[in-house]
Design an enzyme around this catalytic site. Sequence first.
Site, PDB file in Angstrom:
ATOM      1  N   ASP A 192       0.860  -1.180   0.000  1.00 21.89           N
ATOM      2  CA  ASP A 192       0.000   0.000   0.000  1.00 21.89           C
ATOM      3  C   ASP A 192       0.899   1.233   0.000  1.00 21.89           C
ATOM      4  OD1 ASP A 192      -3.192   0.631   1.097  1.00 21.89           O
ATOM      5  OD2 ASP A 192      -1.719   2.248   1.009  1.00 21.89           O
ATOM      6  N   ILE A 193       0.610   2.140  -0.903  1.00 23.58           N
ATOM      7  CA  ILE A 193       1.489   3.300  -1.080  1.00 23.58           C
ATOM      8  C   ILE A 193       1.359   4.306   0.075  1.00 23.58           C
ATOM      9  CG2 ILE A 193      -0.003   4.857  -2.420  1.00 23.58           C
ATOM     10  CD1 ILE A 193       2.390   4.997  -4.430  1.00 23.58           C
ATOM     11  N   HIS A 201     -10.532  -5.462  -3.098  1.00 32.02           N
ATOM     12  CA  HIS A 201      -9.205  -5.843  -2.596  1.00 32.02           C
ATOM     13  C   HIS A 201      -9.294  -6.033  -1.087  1.00 32.02           C
ATOM     14  CE1 HIS A 201      -9.570  -1.460  -2.410  1.00 32.02           C
ATOM     15  NE2 HIS A 201      -8.851  -1.522  -1.303  1.00 32.02           N
ATOM     16  N   HIS A 259      -6.894  -5.619   2.568  1.00 28.05           N
ATOM     17  CA  HIS A 259      -5.704  -5.044   3.198  1.00 28.05           C
ATOM     18  C   HIS A 259      -5.150  -6.086   4.165  1.00 28.05           C
ATOM     19  CE1 HIS A 259      -6.759  -0.663   2.345  1.00 28.05           C
ATOM     20  NE2 HIS A 259      -7.909  -1.259   2.127  1.00 28.05           N
TER      21      HIS A 259
HETATM   22  P1  AMP Z   1      -9.876   1.457   0.088  1.00 31.67           P
HETATM   23  O1  AMP Z   1     -10.420   1.510  -1.344  1.00 31.67           O
HETATM   24  O2  AMP Z   1     -10.667   2.334   1.012  1.00 31.67           O
HETATM   25  O3  AMP Z   1      -9.759   0.039   0.580  1.00 31.67           O
HETATM   26  O4  AMP Z   1      -8.419   2.082   0.071  1.00 31.67           O
HETATM   27  C1  AMP Z   1      -7.553   1.937  -1.032  1.00 31.67           C
HETATM   28  C2  AMP Z   1      -6.135   1.764  -0.570  1.00 31.67           C
HETATM   29  O5  AMP Z   1      -5.331   1.735  -1.734  1.00 31.67           O
HETATM   30  C3  AMP Z   1      -5.598   2.879   0.325  1.00 31.67           C
HETATM   31  O6  AMP Z   1      -5.033   2.299   1.502  1.00 31.67           O
HETATM   32  C4  AMP Z   1      -4.525   3.568  -0.536  1.00 31.67           C
HETATM   33  O7  AMP Z   1      -3.435   4.019   0.223  1.00 31.67           O
HETATM   34  C5  AMP Z   1      -4.139   2.463  -1.499  1.00 31.67           C
HETATM   35  N1  AMP Z   1      -3.665   2.926  -2.806  1.00 31.67           N
HETATM   36  C6  AMP Z   1      -4.246   3.831  -3.624  1.00 31.67           C
HETATM   37  N2  AMP Z   1      -3.536   3.976  -4.756  1.00 31.67           N
HETATM   38  C7  AMP Z   1      -2.489   3.140  -4.662  1.00 31.67           C
HETATM   39  C8  AMP Z   1      -1.370   2.834  -5.500  1.00 31.67           C
HETATM   40  N3  AMP Z   1      -1.196   3.434  -6.688  1.00 31.67           N
HETATM   41  N4  AMP Z   1      -0.459   1.915  -5.064  1.00 31.67           N
HETATM   42  C9  AMP Z   1      -0.614   1.311  -3.865  1.00 31.67           C
HETATM   43  N5  AMP Z   1      -1.641   1.559  -3.025  1.00 31.67           N
HETATM   44  C10 AMP Z   1      -2.561   2.462  -3.412  1.00 31.67           C
END
Ligand code: AMP
Length: 129
Positions: free
Chosen positions: A29-30, A93, A95
């Site tokens: 996660d970025i 997805h 976490h």
């Molecule tokens: P959620 O959709 O609420 O589960 O959150 C999306 C997650 O994706 C968040 O924790 C972001 O930090 C992460 N995220 C968004 N864009 C990217 C990316 N390009 N690379 C890695 N993680 C990402």
Amino acid sequence: MASIFTRIIQGEIPCHKIAENDHCIAFMDINPVAKGHVLVVPKEETDYFFDLEDETLAQLMSFAKPIAKAIEKVVPCERIGVTILGLEVPHAHIHLIPLDKRGTISFANKLNMSKEELQKLAKEITSNI
Ligand code: AMP
């Protein structure tokens, strides 16, 4: 328009990749909430987690399991927590988040980790799968 995760899967956008197979991909996660915060994503683009096919859910969890075990080896923690949010990226997805005993994870508090730190962690996790 393709989701940001589909664009990562297609190689249009870089990520700190940990592993992939025909069905799923895992990357750092970025904007992590904890050191070792990993996302595991089915390659099929479906917005809502609970709209995924049963087979896809099984593939996702089977793929995530050795990755969670690898994170445990790299990041000191009590166990790996699994969270489903889906509020930011409309591509289902999970976490994987290392938890300590206090259970103080907050999605409002992101860590500030550099690209280099994330890349190093991704490599360490990959080499422990
Ligand atoms: P959620 O959709 O609420 O589960 O959150 C999306 C997650 O994706 C968040 O924790 C972001 O930090 C992460 N995220 C968004 N864009 C990217 C990316 N390009 N690379 C890695 N993680 C990402």
